[in-house]
Design a protein around this motif. Structure first.
Motif, PDB file in Angstrom:
ATOM      1  N   SER A  40      -6.550   0.506  -0.240  1.00 10.63           N
ATOM      2  CA  SER A  40      -5.225   1.098  -0.446  1.00 10.63           C
ATOM      3  C   SER A  40      -4.940   2.123   0.648  1.00 10.63           C
ATOM      4  O   SER A  40      -5.836   2.843   1.054  1.00 10.63           O
ATOM      5  N   PRO A  41      -3.744   2.153   1.169  1.00  7.28           N
ATOM      6  CA  PRO A  41      -2.493   1.531   0.741  1.00  7.28           C
ATOM      7  C   PRO A  41      -2.139   0.262   1.514  1.00  7.28           C
ATOM      8  O   PRO A  41      -0.959  -0.064   1.659  1.00  7.28           O
ATOM      9  N   THR A  42      -3.108  -0.482   2.019  1.00 10.10           N
ATOM     10  CA  THR A  42      -2.841  -1.711   2.766  1.00 10.10           C
ATOM     11  C   THR A  42      -2.089  -2.706   1.889  1.00 10.10           C
ATOM     12  O   THR A  42      -2.428  -2.904   0.720  1.00 10.10           O
ATOM     13  N   ASP A  43      -1.068  -3.353   2.466  1.00  9.82           N
ATOM     14  CA  ASP A  43      -0.309  -4.367   1.732  1.00  9.82           C
ATOM     15  C   ASP A  43      -1.184  -5.563   1.392  1.00  9.82           C
ATOM     16  O   ASP A  43      -2.072  -5.937   2.162  1.00  9.82           O
ATOM     17  N   ASN A  44      -0.910  -6.164   0.232  1.00  9.01           N
ATOM     18  CA  ASN A  44      -1.551  -7.430  -0.127  1.00  9.01           C
ATOM     19  C   ASN A  44      -1.042  -8.534   0.785  1.00  9.01           C
ATOM     20  O   ASN A  44       0.036  -8.421   1.369  1.00  9.01           O
ATOM     21  N   ASP A  45      -1.797  -9.609   0.885  1.00 12.43           N
ATOM     22  CA  ASP A  45      -1.368 -10.747   1.678  1.00 12.43           C
ATOM     23  C   ASP A  45      -0.077 -11.321   1.099  1.00 12.43           C
ATOM     24  O   ASP A  45       0.063 -11.476  -0.113  1.00 12.43           O
ATOM     25  N   GLY A  46       0.889 -11.611   1.974  1.00 10.09           N
ATOM     26  CA  GLY A  46       2.158 -12.188   1.547  1.00 10.09           C
ATOM     27  C   GLY A  46       3.177 -11.174   1.063  1.00 10.09           C
ATOM     28  O   GLY A  46       4.207 -11.545   0.506  1.00 10.09           O
ATOM     29  N   ALA A  47       2.926  -9.893   1.283  1.00  7.16           N
ATOM     30  CA  ALA A  47       3.844  -8.844   0.800  1.00  7.16           C
ATOM     31  C   ALA A  47       5.178  -8.878   1.536  1.00  7.16           C
ATOM     32  O   ALA A  47       5.243  -9.259   2.707  1.00  7.16           O
ATOM     33  N   ASN A  48       6.222  -8.477   0.828  1.00  2.00           N
ATOM     34  CA  ASN A  48       7.555  -8.267   1.397  1.00  2.00           C
ATOM     35  C   ASN A  48       7.871  -6.789   1.244  1.00  2.00           C
ATOM     36  O   ASN A  48       7.704  -6.231   0.158  1.00  2.00           O
ATOM     37  N   ALA A  49       8.323  -6.161   2.335  1.00  2.00           N
ATOM     38  CA  ALA A  49       8.579  -4.718   2.280  1.00  2.00           C
ATOM     39  C   ALA A  49       9.878  -4.383   3.004  1.00  2.00           C
ATOM     40  O   ALA A  49      10.160  -4.924   4.063  1.00  2.00           O
ATOM     41  N   SER A  50      10.634  -3.454   2.418  1.00  2.00           N
ATOM     42  CA  SER A  50      11.882  -2.989   3.024  1.00  2.00           C
ATOM     43  C   SER A  50      11.590  -1.697   3.782  1.00  2.00           C
ATOM     44  O   SER A  50      11.892  -0.594   3.317  1.00  2.00           O
ATOM     45  N   ARG A  51      10.979  -1.836   4.958  1.00  2.00           N
ATOM     46  CA  ARG A  51      10.619  -0.698   5.797  1.00  2.00           C
ATOM     47  C   ARG A  51      10.343  -1.192   7.212  1.00  2.00           C
ATOM     48  O   ARG A  51      10.339  -2.401   7.458  1.00  2.00           O
ATOM     49  N   PHE A  53       7.455  -0.255   9.108  1.00  2.00           N
ATOM     50  CA  PHE A  53       6.079   0.053   9.487  1.00  2.00           C
ATOM     51  C   PHE A  53       5.099  -0.772   8.660  1.00  2.00           C
ATOM     52  O   PHE A  53       5.429  -1.256   7.578  1.00  2.00           O
ATOM     53  N   VAL A  54       3.875  -0.908   9.209  1.00  2.00           N
ATOM     54  CA  VAL A  54       2.765  -1.538   8.503  1.00  2.00           C
ATOM     55  C   VAL A  54       1.618  -0.541   8.519  1.00  2.00           C
ATOM     56  O   VAL A  54       1.149  -0.140   9.588  1.00  2.00           O
ATOM     57  N   LEU A  55       1.175  -0.125   7.335  1.00  2.00           N
ATOM     58  CA  LEU A  55       0.066   0.811   7.187  1.00  2.00           C
ATOM     59  C   LEU A  55      -1.172   0.028   6.776  1.00  2.00           C
ATOM     60  O   LEU A  55      -1.145  -0.691   5.771  1.00  2.00           O
ATOM     61  N   ILE A  56      -2.242   0.156   7.562  1.00  5.71           N
ATOM     62  CA  ILE A  56      -3.467  -0.610   7.313  1.00  5.71           C
ATOM     63  C   ILE A  56      -4.629   0.367   7.207  1.00  5.71           C
ATOM     64  O   ILE A  56      -4.800   1.240   8.056  1.00  5.71           O
ATOM     65  N   ASN A  57      -5.458   0.209   6.170  1.00  2.00           N
ATOM     66  CA  ASN A  57      -6.624   1.056   5.946  1.00  2.00           C
ATOM     67  C   ASN A  57      -7.830   0.155   5.693  1.00  2.00           C
ATOM     68  O   ASN A  57      -7.770  -0.737   4.841  1.00  2.00           O
ATOM     69  N   VAL A  58      -8.914   0.388   6.440  1.00  2.00           N
ATOM     70  CA  VAL A  58     -10.090  -0.478   6.391  1.00  2.00           C
ATOM     71  C   VAL A  58     -11.345   0.371   6.208  1.00  2.00           C
ATOM     72  O   VAL A  58     -11.473   1.437   6.829  1.00  2.00           O
ATOM     73  N   SER A  89     -15.843   4.813   9.723  1.00  2.00           N
ATOM     74  CA  SER A  89     -15.173   4.246   8.552  1.00  2.00           C
ATOM     75  C   SER A  89     -14.869   5.381   7.585  1.00  2.00           C
ATOM     76  O   SER A  89     -15.705   6.269   7.406  1.00  2.00           O
ATOM     77  N   PRO A  90     -13.693   5.407   6.964  1.00  2.33           N
ATOM     78  CA  PRO A  90     -12.619   4.421   7.040  1.00  2.33           C
ATOM     79  C   PRO A  90     -11.796   4.580   8.324  1.00  2.33           C
ATOM     80  O   PRO A  90     -11.839   5.609   8.979  1.00  2.33           O
ATOM     81  N   HIS A  91     -11.051   3.528   8.616  1.00  2.94           N
ATOM     82  CA  HIS A  91     -10.165   3.509   9.788  1.00  2.94           C
ATOM     83  C   HIS A  91      -8.772   3.158   9.287  1.00  2.94           C
ATOM     84  O   HIS A  91      -8.564   2.103   8.696  1.00  2.94           O
TER      85      HIS A  91
END
Length: 181
Positions: A40-51, A53-58, A89-91
């Motif tokens: 979290s807060p990485t989007d699930n696969d196939g997400a649709n978002a009204s924004r 940006f893409v926020l990715i946390n690994v 990690s995390p990144h």
């Protein structure tokens, strides 16, 4: 077993002279990175978002040490448009000011001897444009007065990126109080 080890050597002669090398460090790493995962807060696969940006946390782990975590972002034709590397990690990364469209992202972790582990590639659609909805065909014109007990409304809705999830028709009375949905 895997881990950090230290070593040196000492030599002595028959006259009692002693010389010792400097202490050295070695890391044994026979196992590749044991895990890498989107959190979290990485989007699930196939997400649709009204924004825009893409926020990715690994997060990633390795039996010895994580050397690098690389997060990659691709456009709709799967051409890499950005990547960000971190040594711990995390990144987390926020790819911002993106145009509407489909984006793909994934991540890879490398350890100190070059073995790697990687995530699956995920897709997110950025869509900030409202869907199009229009009256069609047999729908009465605005302000019409008709001598019938019922009327029909025909609409068409479309959205070029994320698609239309539903269309809701709401009926109001003369004082604009909702009477049917």
């Amino acid at each position: 077993s895997d881990g950090v080890y230290y070593y040196n050597a000492t030599a002595a002669d028959y006259a009692g002279n002693v010389n010792t090398t400097l202490l050295r460090t070695i890391t044994l790493d026979t196992v590749g990175p044991t895990s890498i995962a989107f959190v979290s807060p990485t989007d699930n696969d196939g997400a649709n978002a009204s924004r825009s940006f893409v926020l990715i946390n690994v997060t990633a782990t390795d039996s010895a040490a994580v050397q690098a975590i690389v997060i990659r972002l691709y456009n709709s034709t799967r051409v890499q448009i950005n990547s960000t590397q971190n040594t711990s990690s995390p990144h987390s990364v926020n790819y911002s000011s993106l145009a509407e469209g489909v984006y793909y992202f994934n991540a890879t972790v490398n350890d100190s001897v070059g073995t790697k582990n990687e995530t699956a590639t995920r897709t997110v659609t950025l869509d900030t444009t409202m869907p199009n909805v229009t009256y069609k065909g047999s729908t009465e014109t605005d302000g019409a007065t008709i001598a019938v007990n019922s009327f029909s409304v025909n609409v068409s809705a479309s959205d070029t990126l994320s698609g239309v999830v539903n269309v809701t028709l709401v009926l109001y009375n003369a004082t604009r109080v909702e009477i049917n949905r």
